[in-house]
Write a protein that holds these residues in place. Structure first.
Motif, mmCIF file in Angstrom:
data_model
loop_
_atom_site.group_PDB
_atom_site.id
_atom_site.type_symbol
_atom_site.label_atom_id
_atom_site.label_comp_id
_atom_site.label_asym_id
_atom_site.label_seq_id
_atom_site.Cartn_x
_atom_site.Cartn_y
_atom_site.Cartn_z
ATOM 1 N N ASP A 86 0.769 -1.127 0.126
ATOM 2 C CA ASP A 86 0.033 -0.129 -0.006
ATOM 3 C C ASP A 86 0.954 1.201 0.079
ATOM 4 O O ASP A 86 0.556 2.194 -0.618
ATOM 5 C CB ASP A 86 -1.006 -0.049 0.920
ATOM 6 N N GLU B 218 -5.003 4.816 5.497
ATOM 7 C CA GLU B 218 -6.082 4.492 6.155
ATOM 8 C C GLU B 218 -7.141 3.823 5.344
ATOM 9 O O GLU B 218 -7.710 2.872 5.354
ATOM 10 C CB GLU B 218 -6.406 5.546 6.951
ATOM 11 N N GLN B 219 -7.434 4.561 4.177
ATOM 12 C CA GLN B 219 -8.361 4.185 3.236
ATOM 13 C C GLN B 219 -8.001 3.121 2.449
ATOM 14 O O GLN B 219 -8.771 1.871 2.216
ATOM 15 C CB GLN B 219 -8.852 5.334 2.244
ATOM 16 N N SER C 290 -6.009 0.637 3.480
ATOM 17 C CA SER C 290 -6.131 -0.655 4.272
ATOM 18 C C SER C 290 -7.389 -1.220 4.434
ATOM 19 O O SER C 290 -7.602 -2.404 5.097
ATOM 20 C CB SER C 290 -5.764 -0.419 5.814
ATOM 21 N N LYS C 291 -8.696 -0.483 4.035
ATOM 22 C CA LYS C 291 -9.921 -0.917 4.355
ATOM 23 C C LYS C 291 -10.294 -1.723 3.014
ATOM 24 O O LYS C 291 -11.416 -2.606 3.442
ATOM 25 C CB LYS C 291 -10.800 0.182 4.520
ATOM 26 N N LEU C 292 -9.537 -1.826 2.083
ATOM 27 C CA LEU C 292 -9.935 -2.720 1.115
ATOM 28 C C LEU C 292 -9.636 -4.309 1.176
ATOM 29 O O LEU C 292 -8.831 -4.515 2.003
ATOM 30 C CB LEU C 292 -9.623 -2.305 -0.399
ATOM 31 N N LYS C 293 -10.619 -5.216 0.928
ATOM 32 C CA LYS C 293 -10.397 -6.463 1.062
ATOM 33 C C LYS C 293 -9.508 -7.051 -0.228
ATOM 34 O O LYS C 293 -9.310 -6.519 -1.035
ATOM 35 C CB LYS C 293 -11.820 -7.034 1.040
ATOM 36 N N THR D 32 -4.640 -5.935 -3.387
ATOM 37 C CA THR D 32 -6.036 -5.345 -3.770
ATOM 38 C C THR D 32 -6.052 -4.482 -4.831
ATOM 39 O O THR D 32 -5.025 -4.254 -5.278
ATOM 40 C CB THR D 32 -6.270 -4.371 -2.295
#
Length: 473
Positions: free
Chosen positions: A241, A286-287, A289-292, A303
């Protein structure tokens, strides 16, 4: 990171023995991404008896996410726009071009030789031969080196090389059973024969065959391979990321500062003029890290945010012998020097093309990593880039898989893809190679360097690398 890798390696399916062996050794080493620049030779790479081939200029239409402004066009429309942009940029006379070659991956059946159709549409003489090549993500690299070969051998003085990919409208086939029926119907000579064929049709015959970015030999989607590769080389989700965010941030900066001068405007019929890439979207860790996980679920690390996206776009370059370019009054941007193609196991080493190709091309040119001022590597996935970094910086990998006594070393990150890469700019499969080379030439001039290393991986376990040398100013 160690605990995260341990969990990932255990849960990823089909983890190979090769991956497990490398993971165990990789945990004890960390790649030195910031390699101190060493004094380099100022000697040119010109060779006696070999023609100097130069990049006069290179352009591309804006790279757009599939399904956006180019969605209603056909591949040859995009390629034609790139060729016209090159004509406008260089003012090259029609009769000065000897040959045209374009790369593509997913071919539109109506224009299977898209190079020829695009050339005719762009206004080139119908006397200029044109052909299309395909080599997965290095198709336009192959187009360029085909041009280099034609010029170096004396067959041509000026070649246009480029590439095109249109992911908004890929061919979708009927099932094989349905195709057989339909072909039979086209040959049927009587109503009875037609009715007999139609009676054989079953509901499942109507299921279409959808294209996929997958290996025919392994039936594995490339993203799945990238996930396993990242696990094998202990590349964490956070590292991926962070690298993807770097790519988007640098691309945005380059775009705002007007550095992406290879982009030419394209007036889309019936729509507005497109002037810039639309996939550059810096986010936040942060955004992201939310993805699966996109491929290996639920524990994978690849991702949508740290992968290149499906892209429409086209590129074109004008290559000439140095003598021809100077005689026509051009000031070339760069010399195209040594290049290599490599191939390895498409199952476990699908995306390691840059690792295998870089040492070979450096050896051919008599250079080291420290001699390189500009690196332009294709970014298929953030994990792929970081895995290649670690492989290049591993003595163990060099000795056990490359037949080398020691590592070649990882590229210095401060010299690496400084204007963004495929993760942010986009990756039209058949067009990326020309973007890499043109960007390398522009960065050499802007940054005052002499040598650039361009490298890319491709489906089938193949890869490419080329040395680009700045033209004396």
């Amino acid at each position: 990171m160690i605990s995260m890798l341990s969990c990932t390696v255990r849960t990823l399916p089909a983890a190979s023995a090769w991956a497990a062996r490398f993971s165990a050794r990789c945990l004890s080493c960390s790649p030195q991404l910031h390699v101190a620049a060493q004094p380099k030779t100022k000697n040119t790479l010109s060779k006696n008896g070999v023609k100097n081939v130069v990049l006069v200029d290179g352009v591309r239409i804006p790279f757009l996410q599939s399904g956006t402004s180019y969605a209603d066009l056909m591949p040859h429309d995009l390629a034609r726009a790139a060729l016209q942009g090159l004509l406008n940029r260089t003012d090259v006379p029609n009769d000065a071009v000897d040959y045209i070659v374009l790369g593509t991956v997913i071919q539109e059946v109506k224009t299977s030789n898209v190079a020829r159709e695009a050339a005719l549409g762009a206004g080139f003489s119908d006397k200029i031969p044109a052909h299309t090549v395909t080599m997965a993500c290095i198709s336009s690299n192959q187009a360029m080196t085909t041009g280099v070969g034609l010029i170096a051998s004396g067959q041509c003085d000026a070649v246009i090389a480029g590439g095109i990919e249109m992911m908004s409208d890929v061919p979708i086939r009927h099932s094989r059973k349905m195709r057989k029926i339909m072909l039979g119907l086209s040959r049927a000579k009587s109503l009875g024969q037609r009715l007999s064929l139609i009676s054989r049709i079953r509901p499942d015959y109507f299921a279409p065959e959808l294209p996929a970015v997958a290996e025919f030999s392994t039936n594995e989607v490339m993203g799945h391979s990238a996930d396993r590769l990242a696990a094998a080389f202990a590349v964490s989700r956070l590292e991926q990321d962070e690298y993807a965010l770097r790519s988007h941030t640098l691309a945005k900066k380059a775009q705002e500062e007007g550095l992406l001068t290879d982009v030419v405007p394209f007036k889309v019929p019936g729509k507005d003029t497109v002037v810039r890439d639309n996939g550059i979207r810096p986010s936040s860790l942060e955004q992201m890290s939310k993805l699966k996980a996109a491929f290996v679920k639920p524990y994978g690390t690849v991702t949508a945010a740290n992968s290149s996206f499906l892209t429409d776009g086209a590129s074109a370059t004008l290559l000439m012998s140095e003598e021809k370019a100077l005689a026509m009054g051009y000031k070339p941007k760069a010399y195209l020097r040594d290049f290599v193609y490599v191939s390895q196991d498409p199952k476990d080493q699908l995306l390691l093309g840059p690792t295998y190709a870089s040492p070979k091309v450096l050896g051919k040119a008599g250079l080291t990593m420290q001699d390189i001022d500009v690196f332009e590597f294709h970014e298929a996935f953030a994990g792929q880039i970081l895995a290649n970094m670690k492989a290049l910086d591993s003595d163990w990998f060099a000795q056990n898989y490359m037949g080398r006594k020691s590592k070649v070393g990882a590229p210095a990150l401060e010299k690496f893809n400084n204007w963004g890469g495929s993760l942010s700019l986009g990756h039209p499969f058949g067009a990326t190679g020309c973007r890499l080379v043109t960007t390398a030439a522009h960065r050499l001039k802007k940054e005052g360097g002499q040598y650039a290393l361009v490298a890319a991986c491709a489906a089938g376990g193949q890869g490419h690398a080329m040395i680009v040398e700045r033209y004396p100013q």
